[in-house]
Write a protein that holds these residues in place. Structure first.
Motif, short mmCIF file in Angstrom:
data_model
loop_
_atom_site.label_atom_id
_atom_site.label_comp_id
_atom_site.label_asym_id
_atom_site.label_seq_id
_atom_site.Cartn_x
_atom_site.Cartn_y
_atom_site.Cartn_z
N ILE A 272 0.25 -1.30 -0.14
CA ILE A 272 -0.05 -0.25 0.25
C ILE A 272 0.89 1.24 -0.07
O ILE A 272 -0.03 2.40 -0.67
N GLN A 273 1.92 0.93 0.75
CA GLN A 273 2.68 2.74 0.73
C GLN A 273 3.48 2.22 -0.68
O GLN A 273 3.57 3.60 -0.65
N VAL A 274 3.92 1.26 -1.10
CA VAL A 274 4.43 2.01 -1.96
C VAL A 274 3.24 2.31 -3.72
O VAL A 274 3.67 3.88 -4.50
N LEU A 275 2.18 2.30 -3.63
CA LEU A 275 1.67 2.60 -4.69
C LEU A 275 0.87 3.65 -3.73
O LEU A 275 0.43 4.77 -4.30
N VAL A 276 0.25 4.13 -2.49
CA VAL A 276 -0.30 5.67 -2.09
C VAL A 276 0.99 6.72 -2.42
O VAL A 276 0.91 7.57 -2.84
N VAL A 277 1.80 6.48 -2.22
CA VAL A 277 3.18 7.24 -2.10
C VAL A 277 3.51 7.90 -3.69
O VAL A 277 4.22 8.89 -3.84
N ALA A 278 3.22 6.65 -4.95
CA ALA A 278 3.67 6.96 -6.01
C ALA A 278 2.66 7.83 -6.67
O ALA A 278 3.06 8.97 -6.87
N GLY A 279 1.42 7.61 -5.89
CA GLY A 279 0.78 8.84 -6.26
C GLY A 279 0.60 9.93 -5.47
O GLY A 279 0.62 11.31 -6.24
N MET A 280 1.23 9.80 -4.39
CA MET A 280 0.67 11.37 -3.86
C MET A 280 2.51 12.45 -3.99
O MET A 280 2.24 13.61 -4.11
N PHE A 281 3.41 11.10 -4.40
CA PHE A 281 4.69 11.99 -3.96
C PHE A 281 4.54 13.02 -5.63
O PHE A 281 5.17 13.76 -5.97
N GLY A 282 4.52 12.62 -7.17
CA GLY A 282 4.44 13.31 -7.89
C GLY A 282 3.28 14.00 -7.76
O GLY A 282 4.32 15.17 -8.30
N VAL A 283 2.95 14.34 -6.64
CA VAL A 283 1.33 15.23 -6.69
C VAL A 283 2.86 16.07 -5.83
O VAL A 283 2.42 17.70 -7.11
N PHE A 284 3.08 16.54 -5.06
CA PHE A 284 4.44 17.43 -4.67
C PHE A 284 5.26 17.08 -5.86
O PHE A 284 5.14 19.15 -5.86
N PHE A 285 5.86 17.28 -6.86
CA PHE A 285 6.28 17.66 -7.93
C PHE A 285 5.96 18.32 -8.88
O PHE A 285 6.20 19.89 -9.18
N LEU A 286 4.73 17.51 -8.71
CA LEU A 286 4.02 18.47 -10.72
C LEU A 286 3.05 19.96 -9.74
O LEU A 286 3.11 20.61 -10.54
N GLY A 287 2.48 19.36 -8.92
CA GLY A 287 1.91 20.80 -7.90
C GLY A 287 2.30 21.35 -7.76
O GLY A 287 2.39 23.06 -8.20
N THR A 288 4.61 21.30 -7.67
CA THR A 288 4.76 22.74 -7.60
C THR A 288 5.21 23.64 -9.08
O THR A 288 5.01 24.60 -8.99
N GLY A 447 -2.47 9.17 -10.84
CA GLY A 447 -2.27 9.25 -9.30
C GLY A 447 -3.38 8.76 -8.72
O GLY A 447 -3.47 8.20 -7.59
N ALA A 448 -4.76 8.84 -8.88
CA ALA A 448 -5.69 8.45 -7.97
C ALA A 448 -5.81 7.42 -8.54
O ALA A 448 -6.58 5.62 -8.02
N GLY A 449 -5.56 6.50 -9.92
CA GLY A 449 -5.74 5.05 -9.81
C GLY A 449 -4.74 4.50 -9.03
O GLY A 449 -5.10 3.39 -8.85
N SER A 450 -3.64 4.61 -8.20
CA SER A 450 -2.13 3.99 -7.94
C SER A 450 -3.10 3.97 -6.37
O SER A 450 -3.34 2.74 -6.14
N VAL A 451 -3.73 4.92 -6.10
CA VAL A 451 -4.63 4.82 -4.12
C VAL A 451 -5.21 4.03 -4.60
O VAL A 451 -6.39 3.10 -3.79
N VAL A 452 -6.36 3.97 -5.27
CA VAL A 452 -7.68 3.49 -5.61
C VAL A 452 -7.22 1.48 -5.38
O VAL A 452 -7.49 0.64 -4.96
N ALA A 453 -6.01 1.64 -6.31
CA ALA A 453 -5.74 0.15 -5.78
C ALA A 453 -4.89 0.32 -4.50
O ALA A 453 -5.46 -1.80 -4.14
N ALA A 454 -4.34 1.42 -3.50
CA ALA A 454 -4.61 0.52 -2.61
C ALA A 454 -5.12 0.45 -1.45
O ALA A 454 -5.00 -0.21 -0.93
N LEU A 455 -6.25 0.77 -2.03
CA LEU A 455 -7.51 0.93 -1.71
C LEU A 455 -8.02 -0.49 -1.30
O LEU A 455 -8.50 -1.58 -0.28
N ALA A 456 -7.57 -1.58 -2.67
CA ALA A 456 -8.30 -1.94 -3.13
C ALA A 456 -6.99 -3.54 -1.99
O ALA A 456 -7.90 -4.19 -1.41
#
Length: 487
Positions: A272-288, A447-456
């Motif tokens: 789960i940590q791999v999937l969630v961080v994969a979705g969030m870490f890119g957002v910090f970079f791209l959100g910047t 990234g949202a799809g990655s978090v959906v996989a984490a939820l599963a």
């Protein structure tokens, strides 16, 4: 003699201070990249190596140094890492050439891995009682996950003065933490090298992780995921990983005992940590980039834009996560956190070209802050659940490895997809701001799809017994023992 309550909390804050210095460095550089590019004459491709050199060393060495900490003593590994990291920061701060900066960043990554790999294992050893342990892990989870947002703020402030300061600031901090560690942290002898020196295993996993991270951040990002070089290097990394697993199942003193994966919660939490961080870490970079290049924010305003994430994560992680985990269990605390993170990512896919921070960014930061404040402490509790004290350093290294690998994968995949989409839109006649925003939307959706996989995974794999149920520990022990009877 058992450490006093005051002494244990002092040790926790010291360990978290060291971890924060390391975590900050993963993102503090992002805001300073344009200034570094200008001063040292980097090309766009070469500039990426200021980040990649750190990621490759950090992600590649975590498992190895985590296990070495179990063997030679975790305090010794923590102190050695501080020395390497601080010395490397000094080299980065005085770097006047591209090669010197990239080499020093690689050394920084190695020192960072040595320091942070053993921290979670030391915390678990300091706080064996479940309620205190949940609270202590909540404090660490805040540092580990919110540090990225703090790094963006600190990077913006320091870059306004001089980019060299983002590295030089580590020198006095590293020295202060090292001196305090000698007084506050108890010396532990470790198991001894004879108890578990797995040289071949160390070589295989380090080579596999370094090659895997290199494949993600270099050929996959630059040439594409289906390019021949990407596929060849990716296959080689997988072959090394398979060889490592086979060797660990056969050798007497494995670097990473496979029994740790007998626990569904430990295995599920790391996935789960791999999937969630994969979705969030890119957002910090791209959100910047969205705030900087589309909304035209200054580095300082970009850092302040992420401040709600830090404040909310800190409040939840430090004050409330322990109570929630003890009352409802880590799985029940994790699930709503993942739903909130998912909601933030989906909301970010609607951010427009002429966006307003308070309407289109601030709500996302609130959702991320609350979601991560619930999810990450629960994940770290699950990742260390039922782990024997002798394996705590290795489990800590594994948890940190999955976080770093998730971040590297997420950054590479989301940045590549975003860049490709932006190029297509620009070729079709879109303005630069429209093209960039369209690329960000695609990345946030993936990234949202990655978090959906984490939820599963959370629903299907994790056990749901409340953390304060007295039978939970017996069930966990039975789960650990059961594979032994099969063998």
């Amino acid at each position: 003699m058992e450490k006093s309550t005051k002494g244990r909390w002092a040790a926790l804050y010291l360990l978290c201070g060291g971890a924060l210095m390391i975590v900050l460095d993963a993102t503090i550089v992002n805001v300073a990249l344009p200034a570094i590019e200008h001063d040292l004459g980097f090309t766009q491709a070469g500039l990426a190596w200021v980040v990649n050199a750190y990621l490759i060393a950090f992600g590649g060495l975590l498992l190895l140094v985590g296990r070495l900490g179990d063997l030679i003593g975790r305090r010794r590994m923590f102190l050695a890492g501080l020395i390497v990291f601080t010395a490397a920061s000094a080299l980065c701060g005085v770097a006047q050439s591209q090669a010197m900066l990239i080499g020093a960043r690689f050394l920084q990554g190695a020192g960072g891995a040595m320091t942070i790999a053993v921290v979670l294992g030391m915390i678990v050893s300091l706080f064996p009682e479940p309620r205190e342990q949940a609270k202590a892990i909540g404090v660490y989870a805040f540092v580990a996950s919110a540090g990225g947002a703090v790094g963006l703020l600190a990077g913006g402030v320091l870059t306004e003065v001089n980019w060299h300061l983002i590295f030089a600031i580590n020198i006095p901090i590293g020295i202060a933490i090292g001196v305090a560690a000698l007084r506050v942290l108890d010396d532990d002898r470790g198991l001894g090298l004879r108890e578990g020196t797995d040289v071949l295993g160390a070589i295989l996993i380090t080579a596999a992780l370094m090659l895997g991270v290199y494949t993600i951040v270099k050929p996959a990002a630059e040439l594409g995921w289906t390019a021949g070089r990407t596929l060849l290097l990716g296959a080689a990394a997988l072959a090394l990983l398979a060889a490592f697993i086979g060797w660990e199942a056969w050798t007497r003193h494995p670097l990473m005992p496979l029994r740790i994966f007998g626990s569904r919660n430990v295995s599920g939490a790391n996935l789960i940590q791999v999937l969630v961080v994969a979705g969030m870490f890119g957002v910090f970079f791209l959100g910047t980039l969205y705030m900087e290049k589309v909304l035209a924010f200054s580095p300082m305003r970009v850092g302040l834009g992420f401040l709600p994430v830090t404040v909310l994560m800190g409040t939840l992680s430090v004050r409330y996560s322990e109570r929630l985990i003890m009352r409802f269990g880590p799985r029940a605390t994790l699930t709503p956190g993942l739903v909130l993170i998912l909601s933030g990512l989906l909301l970010f896919t609607r951010a427009p070209v002429d966006g307003n921070y308070w309407l289109h960014v601030f709500p996302v930061m609130v959702l991320f802050g609350v979601g991560a404040g619930l999810a990450f402490p629960a994940l770290m509790n699950l990742a260390m659940a039922g782990v024997a004290p002798a394996d705590a350093g290795m489990a800590s290294g594994l948890a940190n490895t999955t976080m770093q690998v998730g971040g590297a994968v997420g950054l590479a995949v989301l940045a590549t997809l975003s860049g490709s989409r932006a190029k297509d839109l620009a070729a079709a006649g879109a303005t630069q701001a429209e093209a960039l925003t369209g690329g960000f939307h695609i990345a946030f959706a993936v990234g949202a799809g990655s978090v959906v996989a984490a939820l599963a995974v959370a629903v299907l794999v994790l056990r749901s017994r409340p953390a304060n149920d007295p039978d939970a520990e017996l069930d966990e022990l039975a789960e650990e023992i059961r594979p032994v009877h099969v063998l």
